[in-house]
Design a protein around this motif. Structure first.
Motif, PDB file in Angstrom:
ATOM      1  N   TYR A 267     -16.777  43.857  55.569  1.00  0.00           N
ATOM      2  CA  TYR A 267     -18.363  43.980  56.648  1.00  0.00           C
ATOM      3  C   TYR A 267     -17.764  42.221  56.967  1.00  0.00           C
ATOM      4  N   CYS A 268     -16.946  41.602  57.257  1.00  0.00           N
ATOM      5  CA  CYS A 268     -17.146  40.222  58.148  1.00  0.00           C
ATOM      6  C   CYS A 268     -15.907  39.553  57.913  1.00  0.00           C
ATOM      7  N   HIS A 269     -15.479  39.694  59.113  1.00  0.00           N
ATOM      8  CA  HIS A 269     -14.275  39.360  59.079  1.00  0.00           C
ATOM      9  C   HIS A 269     -13.925  38.364  58.188  1.00  0.00           C
ATOM     10  N   GLY A 270     -12.606  38.137  57.061  1.00  0.00           N
ATOM     11  CA  GLY A 270     -12.667  37.926  56.298  1.00  0.00           C
ATOM     12  C   GLY A 270     -13.318  37.880  54.785  1.00  0.00           C
ATOM     13  N   TYR A 271     -13.916  38.997  55.052  1.00  0.00           N
ATOM     14  CA  TYR A 271     -15.035  39.053  53.892  1.00  0.00           C
ATOM     15  C   TYR A 271     -14.725  40.800  53.642  1.00  0.00           C
ATOM     16  N   TRP A 272     -14.320  40.795  52.072  1.00  0.00           N
ATOM     17  CA  TRP A 272     -14.289  41.724  51.489  1.00  0.00           C
ATOM     18  C   TRP A 272     -15.058  41.967  50.648  1.00  0.00           C
ATOM     19  N   VAL A 273     -15.258  43.317  50.129  1.00  0.00           N
ATOM     20  CA  VAL A 273     -15.904  44.052  49.190  1.00  0.00           C
ATOM     21  C   VAL A 273     -16.123  45.044  48.147  1.00  0.00           C
ATOM     22  N   GLY A 346     -19.375  32.832  65.107  1.00  0.00           N
ATOM     23  CA  GLY A 346     -20.150  33.307  63.335  1.00  0.00           C
ATOM     24  C   GLY A 346     -20.337  34.841  63.584  1.00  0.00           C
ATOM     25  N   ALA A 347     -21.769  35.200  64.676  1.00  0.00           N
ATOM     26  CA  ALA A 347     -22.424  35.916  64.485  1.00  0.00           C
ATOM     27  C   ALA A 347     -21.185  37.556  65.192  1.00  0.00           C
ATOM     28  N   LEU A 348     -20.146  37.481  65.980  1.00  0.00           N
ATOM     29  CA  LEU A 348     -19.628  37.658  66.742  1.00  0.00           C
ATOM     30  C   LEU A 348     -18.076  38.428  65.494  1.00  0.00           C
ATOM     31  N   MET A 349     -17.862  37.663  64.253  1.00  0.00           N
ATOM     32  CA  MET A 349     -17.441  37.953  63.453  1.00  0.00           C
ATOM     33  C   MET A 349     -18.384  38.775  62.301  1.00  0.00           C
ATOM     34  N   THR A 350     -18.477  39.801  62.389  1.00  0.00           N
ATOM     35  CA  THR A 350     -19.529  40.872  61.318  1.00  0.00           C
ATOM     36  C   THR A 350     -19.674  41.393  62.116  1.00  0.00           C
ATOM     37  N   ARG A 398     -21.747  43.182  70.116  1.00  0.00           N
ATOM     38  CA  ARG A 398     -20.922  42.603  69.485  1.00  0.00           C
ATOM     39  C   ARG A 398     -19.081  42.226  69.699  1.00  0.00           C
ATOM     40  N   MET A 399     -18.223  42.196  68.943  1.00  0.00           N
ATOM     41  CA  MET A 399     -17.039  42.782  69.326  1.00  0.00           C
ATOM     42  C   MET A 399     -16.906  44.101  68.380  1.00  0.00           C
ATOM     43  N   GLU A 400     -15.832  44.832  69.137  1.00  0.00           N
ATOM     44  CA  GLU A 400     -15.162  46.008  68.148  1.00  0.00           C
ATOM     45  C   GLU A 400     -14.467  45.528  67.620  1.00  0.00           C
ATOM     46  N   ARG A 401     -14.191  46.250  66.220  1.00  0.00           N
ATOM     47  CA  ARG A 401     -14.220  45.902  64.611  1.00  0.00           C
ATOM     48  C   ARG A 401     -12.384  45.590  65.021  1.00  0.00           C
ATOM     49  N   ALA A 402     -11.275  47.288  65.046  1.00  0.00           N
ATOM     50  CA  ALA A 402     -10.024  47.113  65.342  1.00  0.00           C
ATOM     51  C   ALA A 402      -9.607  45.601  65.878  1.00  0.00           C
ATOM     52  N   VAL A 403     -10.848  44.476  66.583  1.00  0.00           N
ATOM     53  CA  VAL A 403      -9.262  43.617  66.899  1.00  0.00           C
ATOM     54  C   VAL A 403     -10.016  42.479  66.639  1.00  0.00           C
ATOM     55  N   ILE A 404     -11.145  42.265  65.985  1.00  0.00           N
ATOM     56  CA  ILE A 404     -12.115  41.179  65.542  1.00  0.00           C
ATOM     57  C   ILE A 404     -10.547  40.638  64.286  1.00  0.00           C
ATOM     58  N   HIS A 405      -9.854  40.570  63.759  1.00  0.00           N
ATOM     59  CA  HIS A 405      -9.368  39.633  63.493  1.00  0.00           C
ATOM     60  C   HIS A 405      -7.550  39.014  64.196  1.00  0.00           C
ATOM     61  N   LYS A 406      -7.855  39.796  65.111  1.00  0.00           N
ATOM     62  CA  LYS A 406      -6.602  39.987  66.263  1.00  0.00           C
ATOM     63  C   LYS A 406      -7.027  38.088  67.219  1.00  0.00           C
ATOM     64  N   ALA A 407      -8.034  38.755  67.412  1.00  0.00           N
ATOM     65  CA  ALA A 407      -9.052  38.234  68.829  1.00  0.00           C
ATOM     66  C   ALA A 407      -9.762  37.030  68.308  1.00  0.00           C
ATOM     67  N   TYR A 408     -10.071  36.818  67.032  1.00  0.00           N
ATOM     68  CA  TYR A 408     -10.047  35.670  65.860  1.00  0.00           C
ATOM     69  C   TYR A 408      -8.913  34.412  65.260  1.00  0.00           C
ATOM     70  N   ILE A 409      -7.638  34.958  65.043  1.00  0.00           N
ATOM     71  CA  ILE A 409      -6.869  34.245  64.769  1.00  0.00           C
ATOM     72  C   ILE A 409      -5.942  33.993  66.587  1.00  0.00           C
ATOM     73  N   THR A 410      -6.418  34.454  67.795  1.00  0.00           N
ATOM     74  CA  THR A 410      -5.771  33.788  68.453  1.00  0.00           C
ATOM     75  C   THR A 410      -6.716  32.578  68.760  1.00  0.00           C
ATOM     76  N   HIS A 411      -7.727  33.273  68.360  1.00  0.00           N
ATOM     77  CA  HIS A 411      -8.618  32.452  69.135  1.00  0.00           C
ATOM     78  C   HIS A 411      -8.589  30.515  67.806  1.00  0.00           C
ATOM     79  N   LEU A 412      -8.190  31.115  67.268  1.00  0.00           N
ATOM     80  CA  LEU A 412      -8.392  29.655  66.189  1.00  0.00           C
ATOM     81  C   LEU A 412      -6.826  29.176  66.439  1.00  0.00           C
TER      82      LEU A 412
END
Length: 425
Positions: A267-273, A346-350, A398-412
């Motif tokens: 439901y948010c990058h890194g948070y799983w329920v 942080g909001a864009l990761m949701t 918002r950011m497209e959900r399919a690319v959030i993890h790639k964008a976040y890790i690359t930015h990180l």
């Protein structure tokens, strides 16, 4: 304003921004800057001497008293301004380093100072080595209904490299303790791409064992090197090797695959329920830009009436001397837009992204105004270069959900290599 501001002036400034609004949702945060060990990856305690970090109840006594004084001063004033607490989070550090009587003392001040009847969720962080049946009994007695356990890994070698004070058996026993205490809503925190790991095998083994315990929530954070931490210094000295971007993404996608197959959703990058109904509880209150908050303690941040307030943990002694005096206070402004980078990131990761109405309520100006500033225009361009794709409608951005993890890790990885402020956290 970026200079210290007196408590009375601060309350007047916040009241002027609220302009008579009532029933304002408020998050309560209590910072507990004590731990059993100084973890090698954690940036929350880098400026805290080990002897104070590991202090006993006698050493903690002045801090508990200062927190209670701060709560008792600001609680009634914020209540009169129309604030209504809807969630509470105790973090750190390790809140469960506190003895039961210390927890009760802080809660007593909160209960006397705020109307807690509207609390939907009260979360508390812990580590496996600090979780006991007695502490859990006290937490349940006081009203804690969500616990976040910092496990990070079940690999004994990785736990040693990370400087953790717990072992694999204690981590698994903590899950059993939570269930025995009747706490059904809990989270297990893990970290992927730890330096020192040469493959994803350790992460896979950790996830497999954790998922056998069927926790309701799992967090997986890609490792980030932050200045002054032991691991960051080891990386600088080439005593350890950082993962490359592609491998970091691969590790996270392994976690995504395993969690999805086990029936979890992100439901948010890194948070799983596990259960969809739990998402609403966490999602409404965990997202950045969700609403105002008051932070109590030496390392706490507050967002009140379009103001950012901060008491850095490095100023612990100053906090004990003057717990009512925020060390830093400023109104959000377009002249210093970088102050909002972490919140917007942080909001864009949701899944929701930046809600325009919420953003205006929090900051006092529109998101359109912010993103045209030079800083944010460049920052959003950088996110796009990192693979982010944006979607906008009348409600938000918002950011497209399919690319959030790639964008976040690359930015990180980019920010770690360039020494810039991270987009999140």
């Amino acid at each position: 304003m970026t200079v210290p501001i007196g408590p009375a002036q601060l309350v007047e400034a916040v009241a002027a921004e609220l302009d008579g609004l009532t029933d304002q949702p408020l998050e309560l945060y209590v910072h507990v800057p004590f731990c059993a060990s100084k973890c090698h990856f954690c940036d929350w305690v880098t400026d805290i001497p080990v002897n104070r970090l590991r202090g006993d109840q006698t050493a903690r006594s002045p801090y508990v008293a200062a927190v209670r004084e701060q709560i008792r001063y600001y609680g009634p004033l914020l209540t009169r301004l129309g604030y209504q607490p809807h969630c509470m989070y105790w973090g750190g550090g390790t809140p469960t380093r506190l003895e039961p009587e210390e927890m009760r003392a802080i809660h007593e001040a909160l209960e006397e100072s705020f109307d807690l009847a509207g609390l939907v969720q009260w979360s508390m962080e812990t580590t496996p080595n600090d979780l006991t049946a007695e502490r859990l009994d006290t937490m349940r007695e006081l009203g804690v209904n969500r616990v976040s356990v910092g496990v990070q890994s079940l690999d004994p070698a990785q736990l040693r490299r990370a400087g953790r004070a717990h072992n694999r058996d204690q981590a698994l026993a903590a899950i059993d303790l939570l269930r025995a205490a009747g706490i059904e809503n809990f989270n297990v925190d893990l970290i992927s791409s730890f330096p020192g790991e040469t493959s994803t095998a350790g992460l896979a083994a950790t996830l497999e064992t954790i998922l056998e315990r069927n926790p309701p929530h799992v967090s997986v954070y890609p490792y980030r090197a932050t200045p002054k931490t032991v691991m960051a210094m080891q990386l600088d000295r080439e005593q350890m090797e950082a993962w490359d971007v592609g491998s970091m993404i691969e590790a996270y996608e392994l976690a995504m695959e395993m969690l999805t197959a086990a029936g979890y959703h992100e439901y948010c990058h890194g948070y799983w329920v596990r259960r969809a109904e739990d998402e609403d509880v966490d999602g409404n209150y965990k997202y950045d830009l969700a609403g105002d908050k008051i932070g109590f303690g030496s390392g706490a941040e507050s967002l009140l009436g379009h103001h950012m307030l901060l008491n850095p943990s490095a100023q612990y002694a100053d906090y004990l001397r003057a717990p009512l005096q925020f060390a830093h206070a400023e109104r959000f402004s377009l002249e210093e837009p970088e102050r909002l980078t972490a919140l917007v990131g942080g909001a864009l990761m949701t899944r929701e992204g930046v809600d325009f109405a919420r953003f205006r309520r929090l900051t006092g100006f529109g998101f359109d105004e912010l993103r045209t500033t030079r800083h944010f225009a460049a920052w959003l361009d950088l996110l796009q270069e990192c693979g982010g794709r944006f979607v906008e409608d009348e409600r938000g951005f918002r950011m497209e959900r399919a690319v959030i993890h790639k964008a976040y890790i690359t930015h990180l990885a980019y920010t770690m290599s360039h020494g810039l402020a991270l987009a999140r956290g």
